[in-house]
Design a protein around this motif. Structure first.
Motif, PDB file in Angstrom:
ATOM      1  N   PRO A   1       0.828  -1.218   0.000  1.00 39.87           N
ATOM      2  CA  PRO A   1       0.000   0.000   0.000  1.00 39.87           C
ATOM      3  C   PRO A   1       0.856   1.260   0.000  1.00 39.87           C
ATOM      4  CG  PRO A   1      -0.744  -1.579   1.659  1.00 39.87           C
ATOM      5  CD  PRO A   1       0.581  -2.081   1.160  1.00 39.87           C
ATOM      6  N   ALA A   2       0.228   2.362  -0.351  1.00 44.81           N
ATOM      7  CA  ALA A   2       0.940   3.644  -0.399  1.00 44.81           C
ATOM      8  C   ALA A   2       1.021   4.238   1.000  1.00 44.81           C
ATOM      9  CB  ALA A   2       0.236   4.603  -1.347  1.00 44.81           C
ATOM     10  N   THR A   3       2.027   3.851   1.745  1.00 43.89           N
ATOM     11  CA  THR A   3       2.247   4.384   3.082  1.00 43.89           C
ATOM     12  C   THR A   3       2.781   5.814   2.985  1.00 43.89           C
ATOM     13  OG1 THR A   3       4.519   3.620   3.151  1.00 43.89           O
ATOM     14  CG2 THR A   3       2.819   2.065   3.897  1.00 43.89           C
ATOM     15  N   PRO A   4       2.766   6.566   4.095  1.00 42.68           N
ATOM     16  CA  PRO A   4       3.370   7.905   4.066  1.00 42.68           C
ATOM     17  C   PRO A   4       4.832   7.873   3.618  1.00 42.68           C
ATOM     18  CG  PRO A   4       2.032   7.651   6.038  1.00 42.68           C
ATOM     19  CD  PRO A   4       2.074   6.304   5.385  1.00 42.68           C
ATOM     20  N   GLU A   5       5.555   6.829   4.017  1.00 43.95           N
ATOM     21  CA  GLU A   5       6.950   6.722   3.607  1.00 43.95           C
ATOM     22  C   GLU A   5       7.067   6.500   2.099  1.00 43.95           C
ATOM     23  OE1 GLU A   5       6.388   6.118   7.762  1.00 43.95           O
ATOM     24  OE2 GLU A   5       5.547   4.960   6.071  1.00 43.95           O
ATOM     25  N   THR A   6       6.140   5.689   1.543  1.00 45.42           N
ATOM     26  CA  THR A   6       6.140   5.469   0.100  1.00 45.42           C
ATOM     27  C   THR A   6       5.896   6.764  -0.639  1.00 45.42           C
ATOM     28  OG1 THR A   6       5.271   3.230   0.432  1.00 45.42           O
ATOM     29  CG2 THR A   6       5.085   4.157  -1.779  1.00 45.42           C
ATOM     30  N   ARG A   7       4.885   7.508  -0.182  1.00 49.28           N
ATOM     31  CA  ARG A   7       4.582   8.782  -0.843  1.00 49.28           C
ATOM     32  C   ARG A   7       5.757   9.742  -0.741  1.00 49.28           C
ATOM     33  NH1 ARG A   7      -0.420   9.915  -2.732  1.00 49.28           N
ATOM     34  NH2 ARG A   7      -2.088   8.440  -2.221  1.00 49.28           N
ATOM     35  N   GLN A   8       6.451   9.749   0.375  1.00 50.56           N
ATOM     36  CA  GLN A   8       7.576  10.662   0.510  1.00 50.56           C
ATOM     37  C   GLN A   8       8.715  10.271  -0.428  1.00 50.56           C
ATOM     38  OE1 GLN A   8       9.782  10.976   4.304  1.00 50.56           O
ATOM     39  NE2 GLN A   8       9.531  13.189   4.084  1.00 50.56           N
ATOM     40  N   ARG A   9       8.984   8.970  -0.577  1.00 54.10           N
ATOM     41  CA  ARG A   9      10.036   8.551  -1.503  1.00 54.10           C
ATOM     42  C   ARG A   9       9.707   8.988  -2.929  1.00 54.10           C
ATOM     43  NH1 ARG A   9       9.949   3.770   1.699  1.00 54.10           N
ATOM     44  NH2 ARG A   9       8.628   2.689   0.176  1.00 54.10           N
ATOM     45  N   VAL A  10       8.457   8.793  -3.327  1.00 53.50           N
ATOM     46  CA  VAL A  10       8.041   9.208  -4.663  1.00 53.50           C
ATOM     47  C   VAL A  10       8.125  10.731  -4.791  1.00 53.50           C
ATOM     48  CG1 VAL A  10       6.098   9.297  -6.270  1.00 53.50           C
ATOM     49  CG2 VAL A  10       6.594   7.178  -5.024  1.00 53.50           C
ATOM     50  N   ALA A  11       7.710  11.431  -3.737  1.00 53.23           N
ATOM     51  CA  ALA A  11       7.732  12.900  -3.766  1.00 53.23           C
ATOM     52  C   ALA A  11       9.143  13.436  -3.940  1.00 53.23           C
ATOM     53  CB  ALA A  11       7.111  13.454  -2.481  1.00 53.23           C
ATOM     54  N   LEU A  12      10.091  12.879  -3.218  1.00 58.63           N
ATOM     55  CA  LEU A  12      11.471  13.362  -3.310  1.00 58.63           C
ATOM     56  C   LEU A  12      12.042  13.126  -4.704  1.00 58.63           C
ATOM     57  CD1 LEU A  12      12.737  12.122   0.171  1.00 58.63           C
ATOM     58  CD2 LEU A  12      12.510  14.516  -0.554  1.00 58.63           C
ATOM     59  N   ALA A  13      11.735  11.965  -5.272  1.00 61.06           N
ATOM     60  CA  ALA A  13      12.246  11.666  -6.616  1.00 61.06           C
ATOM     61  C   ALA A  13      11.632  12.593  -7.653  1.00 61.06           C
ATOM     62  CB  ALA A  13      11.960  10.204  -6.955  1.00 61.06           C
ATOM     63  N   GLN A  14      10.327  12.809  -7.574  1.00 61.22           N
ATOM     64  CA  GLN A  14       9.672  13.674  -8.547  1.00 61.22           C
ATOM     65  C   GLN A  14      10.104  15.125  -8.394  1.00 61.22           C
ATOM     66  OE1 GLN A  14       5.481  12.831  -8.070  1.00 61.22           O
ATOM     67  NE2 GLN A  14       5.594  10.983  -9.328  1.00 61.22           N
ATOM     68  N   ALA A  15      10.288  15.577  -7.155  1.00 62.37           N
ATOM     69  CA  ALA A  15      10.721  16.964  -6.939  1.00 62.37           C
ATOM     70  C   ALA A  15      12.122  17.189  -7.489  1.00 62.37           C
ATOM     71  CB  ALA A  15      10.665  17.305  -5.452  1.00 62.37           C
TER      72      ALA A  15
END
Length: 456
Positions: free
Chosen positions: A296-310
């Motif tokens: 599932p999309a945990t907060p940690e998962t979303r943060q990893r994706v966010a950092l890469a996209q940013a």
């Protein structure tokens, strides 16, 4: 699944021609360009004739690290209801990055950017799609996008990624065969393999569009005729399944009405004459052979994706170093393309700017864009660009500078944003000019103030 038939992208520039075209079963309208309370007369007439209208969103950013914005979802739902649409569509892409998840400035791409085909990105996308599905009154279909760049360390092919997305969410697919061609040229991906791996039964409809190649890079322009390789991919798809709908996209550089009709005829004939593949030759991917289960999309998962996209978006629009593993040359091509698109779209949403600024508009805007990432929509970008020029004492022609000042003032509202140097200066200057004019026109004061108020 709704049988749509043959359609064309509805645009204001070709609205009259679309109404006259024979054999148009449906149209697609960019959702953000339609106001539910003030639908264009052309769309109302088409609907009255029984032509289906599908809203096509471009700003949700379902592949972004953040959850979908509630206001954008509400707006998309309102358009679907106002148009009586059987479904709505969006893109598998991210369009903004930064913000709270990364503790970095919020950035807008102004364009659809590819998500990495990783388990983290898939988990985020699946959750975002489910949120959108729950908020919309009709089914959602999502589109594969074209890309100039590839993410390093991808864990799936495009076909596997889309297959897993459908398996986990039940979402429908809008397959753009022009985008498959683009990714073939730019990223070496085999369109036939992607079609092999797709769950073709989930296809809601198909996009067909043109583009052009420059220096070994294919640009999905939607401003050129549909090339033969794109029609060949359409034929390959149609040999596997009869798509419920096929639509010609054209966004600018519109040809004569007859040319559009000829392209539509070629699309119909391509679908109608496609030779079906045998059941033995057709391949359906086995979920057991696909990627490993996605968490599932945990907060940690979303943060990893966010950092890469940013990090990627910052390199594209703010000039920061290219993230590790990316092709620097391709990033520069993409960066220039984003700047050029910003210039083009700002010229459309604020057509007065090129007229006021003159021949230097494009060069001025691209110079501004290199140091000013977009942090809001295109209308805000237009205002920020005008402010940037005025702070620099531009345009050099006093009359043009006066027109640009008046344009900025009118659109910034009665109380422009506080704290900006130009706002503070302009308020003081405007008040001084108003006082001088009042004195000149006051009874008994004519001719007292002989210092003319310069228009700046």
């Amino acid at each position: 699944m709704a049988q749509l038939g043959t359609g064309i992208g509805w645009r204001p520039e070709i609205a009259d021609a679309v109404e006259r075209m024979p054999g148009i079963d449906w149209v697609e309208a960019v959702a953000e360009n339609v106001c539910p309370g003030h639908l264009p007369d052309s769309l109302l007439r088409l609907r009255k004739r029984g032509v289906t209208v599908v809203p096509h969103g471009v700003s949700l950013g379902l592949g972004g690290a953040e959850r979908p914005d509630e206001a954008r979802l509400t707006a998309l739902a309102e358009r679907a209801e106002a148009l009586g649409s059987p479904l709505v569509t969006e893109h598998i892409a991210f369009v903004r990055a930064g913000g709270a998840l990364t503790a970095s400035p919020h950035l807008e791409a102004g364009h659809l950017l590819p998500v990495p085909r990783t388990r983290d990105a898939l988990a985020v996308l699946c959750e975002n799609v489910r949120i959108a599905q729950d908020a919309l009154p009709v089914p959602l279909a999502v589109e594969n996008i074209a890309a100039l760049i590839s993410w390093p360390g991808e864990e799936m092919t495009e076909g596997q990624f889309l297959y897993e997305l459908v398996e986990r969410t039940g979402v429908r697919l809008l397959i753009d065969v022009a985008n498959l061609h683009t990714n073939h040229v730019n990223r070496g991906e085999d369109p036939s393999r992607a079609l092999d791996e797709l769950p073709v039964e989930a296809i809601a409809y198909v996009h067909v569009a043109g583009g052009f190649e420059r220096d070994g890079v294919w640009h999905d322009s939607h401003a050129h005729a549909v090339p033969r390789p794109v029609l060949d991919i359409l034929a390959d798809l149609a040999s596997r399944t009869r798509p419920p709908g096929v639509l010609l996209e054209r966004d600018e550089n519109f040809p004569e009405e007859g040319e559009l009709e000829r392209e539509l005829t070629a699309i119909r004939e391509t679908v109608d004459t496609a030779t079906p593949v045998s059941a033995a030759a057709a391949s359906t991917p086995d979920p057991a052979e696909g990627p490993a289960p996605t968490a599932p999309a945990t907060p940690e998962t979303r943060q990893r994706v966010a950092l890469a996209q940013a990090a990627l978006l910052s390199a594209l629009v703010a000039g920061t170093p290219a993230p590790e593993g990316f092709d620097g040359a391709r990033l520069r091509v993409q960066s220039r393309a984003l700047g050029a698109k910003r210039a083009d779209v700002v010229a459309k949403v604020a057509p007065e700017l090129p007229w006021i600024i003159g021949e230097s508009y494009r060069a001025d805007f691209l110079g501004y864009a290199r140091t000013r990432p977009m942090t809001g929509g295109y209308r805000q970008d237009a205002l920020d660009f005008a402010e940037h020029l005025l702070l620099a004492g531009r345009p050099e022609d006093a009359a043009a500078r006066g027109e640009l000042t008046a344009w900025w003032l009118e659109r910034s509202g009665p109380k422009p944003l506080e704290g900006r140097p130009f706002t503070r200066w302009l308020r003081t200057r405007t008040a001084r000019i108003a006082l001088r004019r009042a004195r000149r026109h006051a009874p008994g004061q004519a001719g007292v103030d002989t210092d003319p108020a310069p228009v700046t």
